[in-house]
Write an enzyme that holds these catalytic residues in place. Structure first.
Site, PDB file in Angstrom:
ATOM      1  N   GLY A   1       0.831  -1.198   0.000  1.00 17.02           N
ATOM      2  CA  GLY A   1       0.000   0.000   0.000  1.00 17.02           C
ATOM      3  C   GLY A   1       0.863   1.244   0.000  1.00 17.02           C
ATOM      4  O   GLY A   1       2.079   1.159  -0.139  1.00 17.02           O
TER       5      GLY A   1
ATOM      6  N   GLU B   1      11.269  -6.747  -0.351  1.00 20.90           N
ATOM      7  CA  GLU B   1      10.971  -8.037  -0.950  1.00 20.90           C
ATOM      8  C   GLU B   1       9.466  -8.148  -1.139  1.00 20.90           C
ATOM      9  O   GLU B   1       8.695  -7.626  -0.321  1.00 20.90           O
ATOM     10  CB  GLU B   1      11.456  -9.130   0.009  1.00 20.90           C
TER      11      GLU B   1
ATOM     12  N   GLU C   1       3.221  -2.482  -7.810  1.00 24.91           N
ATOM     13  CA  GLU C   1       3.559  -3.732  -7.128  1.00 24.91           C
ATOM     14  C   GLU C   1       3.595  -4.929  -8.072  1.00 24.91           C
ATOM     15  O   GLU C   1       4.389  -5.843  -7.888  1.00 24.91           O
ATOM     16  CB  GLU C   1       2.499  -3.971  -6.045  1.00 24.91           C
TER      17      GLU C   1
ATOM     18  N   GLU D   1      -0.843   1.942  -6.864  1.00 25.09           N
ATOM     19  CA  GLU D   1      -0.060   1.050  -6.008  1.00 25.09           C
ATOM     20  C   GLU D   1      -0.067  -0.378  -6.559  1.00 25.09           C
ATOM     21  O   GLU D   1       0.942  -1.064  -6.547  1.00 25.09           O
ATOM     22  CB  GLU D   1      -0.626   1.048  -4.583  1.00 25.09           C
TER      23      GLU D   1
END
Lengths: 222, 222
Positions: free
Chosen positions: B46, B115, B66, B62
Site C-alpha cells: 500500500g 521483498e 507492485e 499502487e
DNA sequence: ACAAAAGTGTTGAGAGTACACCCATGC
DNA sequence: GCATGGGTGTACTCTCAACACTTTTGT
C-alpha cells in the site's frame, strides 16, 4: 507504504445515512446546511473526524449529536474519495449506515445546520456534494442487509408482532408478502422467542416475539 | 459538517490485498517492510494517497507499482480508522481487494520494500499493523463475492474450461464440488458462451467457454 | 493399453409460492 | 354486529444434492 512522510493536506469526514420508519414509509434524516458553498441545500449529516477518535467513534458521536440516540445499529458503508467531491478542498468521507427505531429518537439541529428533517426515500430533495451517490449506496446496502441478516430487528421495539416485522420488510422492499409464507419462513429460522400475548388493541391481540440472536447476524431471511 | 475548518494532522493510505491462484492454492501478495517500526515484517502492499488522485486511483497506482498489471478486478473493501493502528501517527487506511490472473503478473519491489512474495492464505506470516484483521475481511469478502457475483472469472484467461472454473471455486472454498452439479448450475445461469474446442492436451480435449456478462455482476453462482 | 480429465441424467428431498377462511377483541 | 388485524394448512413447482460410467486424446 511510502517513506516520504505523511500527506497533510487532506481531511476526513464521516457522513451517516440514518434510516427509520415512520408513517409506514422508509425515511432518512437530512440536514439543511447553514454555511459554505451549499448553504440552504439538504445534505446527509456528518462532520470532521477528530484526531483523537476512531472513524467509528466519530460516526457514533455525530449520530448522537444529530438524533440523541445511542446504541443503534451502525455499520460502515463505503469511503468516497474523489478529488473534487468537495469544492472547498480535498475531503475524503467515510459513509456510515444507521438504523434507528423511530420511537426512540428526537431531532436536534447542531451548530452548523439550520434544520433537520426526515424525508421519505421516495421523495428526496436535491442533495449537496456527492450525497445522491452515497444515498444510492445506502439504499442498496439496506436491502441487501434486510435480505441476508437480522438488521431489520433494530428498527423494532424489543417485543414486536409478526405483523410489525412483516410491515418493515414490506416498506423496505416496496412490496407485499403473503402473511402465511412470511411467518412460516421467519419461524423456520429459529430467530424468535415467544413472549406473553397481552396487548391492548381493538382487534384480536397478537403474539409478541423477541429476537433470539444478535442484531446484524447473517441469516438468509427472504 | 463542522465549520471549524479542516483537520490537518491525519494521513490516508490505501492498502491492496492482491489475490491470485498458483499451484492450486489461493495466494496473496505481501511485501517485507524496509523501514520504520515494522522493518523486516510482512505487510499488505500500500501507500499514501496523493492529493491529486482519487482513492481508487491511488489503489490502481499502487497495484500497478507492485505487480505491473493494469485492468484487474479491484474493489474497495473497508476503511480502517482506529486511532492507534499505526504507531507512527494517525493514519486511516482504505483497503482494496484485487483479483489477478496469475499468468499476467510479475512481482516488483518498490522503493520502500525489500521483498515481495506470494503467500498461501493458509500459511500467512505475522503481519504488520492491523493487517491480520484486514486480511480476515478480505477473505470473507472474497468468498462472498465468489458465491454471489461473477468475479471468479477475473482470475481466468478469456477462454477457459469448465474444469478450470470449478478448480478456482474449489480452491477458494477449500472443498470439492460435484462435476455434474457444478456444470449444470453454471450452465443454467446463461453466463457462458461456447468457443472452439481445440486444445493440445494429452487427454480428451475440453470445450472452451468465455464469459457472456460483465465481471462483478451480481448472479447467485452457488 | 493405459493414464488423465471430459462429458453426461436421473432420482429424491426440501424449500418456495400460491392460495382462503375463521378468530378474538373493542367499539 | 361490525371492523380490524391475527392466526392457520395444503398442494404444486422448482432447485439442490447424491450418485457412476463411458469418451477422447497423447504416449
Amino acid at each position: 507504504m511510502s517513506s516520504q512522510g505523511y500527506n497533510n493536506s487532506l481531511s476526513v469526514t464521516v457522513d451517516i445515512v440514518i434510516f427509520t420508519i415512520r408513517e409506514g414509509e422508509l425515511k432518512v434524516l437530512l440536514v439543511k446546511r447553514a454555511l459554505d458553498p451549499f448553504k440552504g441545500v439538504w445534505a446527509i449529516p456528518g462532520g470532521f473526524v477528530r484526531n483523537s477518535e476512531s472513524l467509528e467513534n466519530a460516526a457514533k458521536r455525530e449520530l448522537e449529536e444529530e438524533t440523541g440516540v445511542k446504541n443503534v445499529y451502525l455499520e460502515q458503508l463505503y469511503t468516497f474519495g474523489d478529488v473534487k467531491r468537495d469544492p472547498r478542498g480535498r475531503v475524503i468521507t467515510t459513509a456510515y449506515l444507521a438504523l434507528v427505531n423511530s420511537d426512540s429518537f428526537s431531532l436536534r439541529a447542531s451548530t452548523d445546520v439550520s434544520e433537520a428533517k426526515l424525508f421519505s426515500v421516495s421523495e428526496l430533495p436535491k442533495l449537496a456534494f456527492d450525497h445522491r451517490e452515497i444515498m444510492g449506496y445506502a439504499l442498496k446496502r439496506l436491502k441487501w442487509k434486510f435480505e441476508y441478516t437480522t438488521v431489520a430487528f433494530s428498527m423494532l421495539p424489543k417485543e414486536f408482532t409478526m405483523g410489525q416485522l412483516q410491515g418493515i420488510y414490506e416498506v423496505v422492499f416496496s412490496r407485499e408478502f403473503d402473511k402465511r409464507n412470511f411467518a412460516k419462513k421467519i419461524r423456520s429460522l429459529g430467530l424468535l422467542k415467544e413472549e406473553k400475548v397481552k396487548r391492548e388493541v381493538s382487534y384480536r391481540p397478537p403474539k409478541l416475539y423477541s429476537l433470539n440472536k444478535k442484531i446484524g447476524e447473517i441469516v438468509e431471511i427472504l
